[in-house]
Motif scaffolding. Structure first.
Motif, PDB file in Angstrom:
ATOM      1  N   ARG A  39       0.825  -1.214   0.000  1.00  0.00           N
ATOM      2  CA  ARG A  39       0.000   0.000   0.000  1.00  0.00           C
ATOM      3  C   ARG A  39       0.863   1.269   0.000  1.00  0.00           C
ATOM      4  NH1 ARG A  39      -5.411   1.321   2.685  1.00  0.00           N
ATOM      5  NH2 ARG A  39      -5.239   3.523   3.170  1.00  0.00           N
ATOM      6  N   GLU A  40       1.918   1.270   0.803  1.00  0.00           N
ATOM      7  CA  GLU A  40       2.789   2.443   0.869  1.00  0.00           C
ATOM      8  C   GLU A  40       3.559   2.622  -0.446  1.00  0.00           C
ATOM      9  OE1 GLU A  40       5.082   1.988   4.451  1.00  0.00           O
ATOM     10  OE2 GLU A  40       3.423   2.687   5.693  1.00  0.00           O
ATOM     11  N   ARG A  41       4.028   1.521  -1.020  1.00  0.00           N
ATOM     12  CA  ARG A  41       4.691   1.611  -2.327  1.00  0.00           C
ATOM     13  C   ARG A  41       3.717   2.137  -3.375  1.00  0.00           C
ATOM     14  NH1 ARG A  41       6.868  -3.418  -1.093  1.00  0.00           N
ATOM     15  NH2 ARG A  41       5.487  -4.438  -2.574  1.00  0.00           N
ATOM     16  N   ARG A  42       2.464   1.703  -3.291  1.00  0.00           N
ATOM     17  CA  ARG A  42       1.430   2.148  -4.238  1.00  0.00           C
ATOM     18  C   ARG A  42       1.204   3.654  -4.120  1.00  0.00           C
ATOM     19  NH1 ARG A  42      -0.955   1.728  -8.851  1.00  0.00           N
ATOM     20  NH2 ARG A  42      -3.186   1.972  -8.848  1.00  0.00           N
ATOM     21  N   VAL A  68      -3.889  10.625   2.966  1.00  0.00           N
ATOM     22  CA  VAL A  68      -2.836  10.480   1.956  1.00  0.00           C
ATOM     23  C   VAL A  68      -1.714  11.469   2.242  1.00  0.00           C
ATOM     24  CG1 VAL A  68      -2.262  10.767  -0.490  1.00  0.00           C
ATOM     25  CG2 VAL A  68      -4.373   9.589   0.167  1.00  0.00           C
ATOM     26  N   SER A  69      -2.071  12.713   2.541  1.00  0.00           N
ATOM     27  CA  SER A  69      -1.075  13.743   2.830  1.00  0.00           C
ATOM     28  C   SER A  69      -0.189  13.327   3.998  1.00  0.00           C
ATOM     29  CB  SER A  69      -1.772  15.063   3.148  1.00  0.00           C
ATOM     30  OG  SER A  69      -0.837  16.049   3.490  1.00  0.00           O
ATOM     31  N   ARG A  70      -0.789  12.837   5.061  1.00  0.00           N
ATOM     32  CA  ARG A  70      -0.010  12.393   6.228  1.00  0.00           C
ATOM     33  C   ARG A  70       0.898  11.223   5.890  1.00  0.00           C
ATOM     34  NH1 ARG A  70      -5.134  12.804  10.191  1.00  0.00           N
ATOM     35  NH2 ARG A  70      -5.009  15.034  10.607  1.00  0.00           N
ATOM     36  N   GLN A  71       0.368  10.265   5.146  1.00  0.00           N
ATOM     37  CA  GLN A  71       1.167   9.098   4.786  1.00  0.00           C
ATOM     38  C   GLN A  71       2.331   9.488   3.877  1.00  0.00           C
ATOM     39  OE1 GLN A  71      -1.641   6.235   3.236  1.00  0.00           O
ATOM     40  NE2 GLN A  71      -2.276   5.593   5.278  1.00  0.00           N
ATOM     41  N   LEU A  72       2.067  10.356   2.911  1.00  0.00           N
ATOM     42  CA  LEU A  72       3.145  10.808   2.032  1.00  0.00           C
ATOM     43  C   LEU A  72       4.232  11.528   2.818  1.00  0.00           C
ATOM     44  CD1 LEU A  72       1.283  12.043  -1.164  1.00  0.00           C
ATOM     45  CD2 LEU A  72       3.063  10.298  -1.065  1.00  0.00           C
TER      46      LEU A  72
END
Length: 92
Positions: A39-42, A68-72
């Motif tokens: 998921r993170e690679r995606r 998404v913003s936080r994960q990025l």
């Protein structure tokens, strides 16, 4: 024929130690990317390879743009640490 100034500058800039250090950093980043969950690679692929917006990524993976913003932000910071240290374990 004498080498021109650009040729000499290129040779001086190509320090083998700098090149080796850069290679190790790249290897560390590659290992860190390979170790990420799918998921993170995606998320990274959608943003940086396909150029999707955060909202588009959110729609694609089923989360909000804020998530998404936080994960990025988190992913980029982890990869930045790896790039600085050359070690994926330092970004855990």
């Amino acid at each position: 024929m004498e080498p021109d100034a650009n040729d000499l500058a290129d040779r001086e800039a190509a320090d083998p130690f700098d090149e080796a250090e850069e290679s190790l950093r790249k290897q560390g980043v590659r290992r860190a990317l390979d170790a990420l969950p799918e998921r993170e690679r995606r998320i990274l692929e959608l943003r940086y390879v396909r150029g999707c917006t955060q909202a588009e990524i959110g729609t694609e993976i089923g989360v909000t743009q804020t998530q998404v913003s936080r994960q990025l932000s988190s992913l980029v910071e982890r990869l930045r640490l790896v790039a600085q240290t050359g070690s994926p374990s330092s970004a855990a």
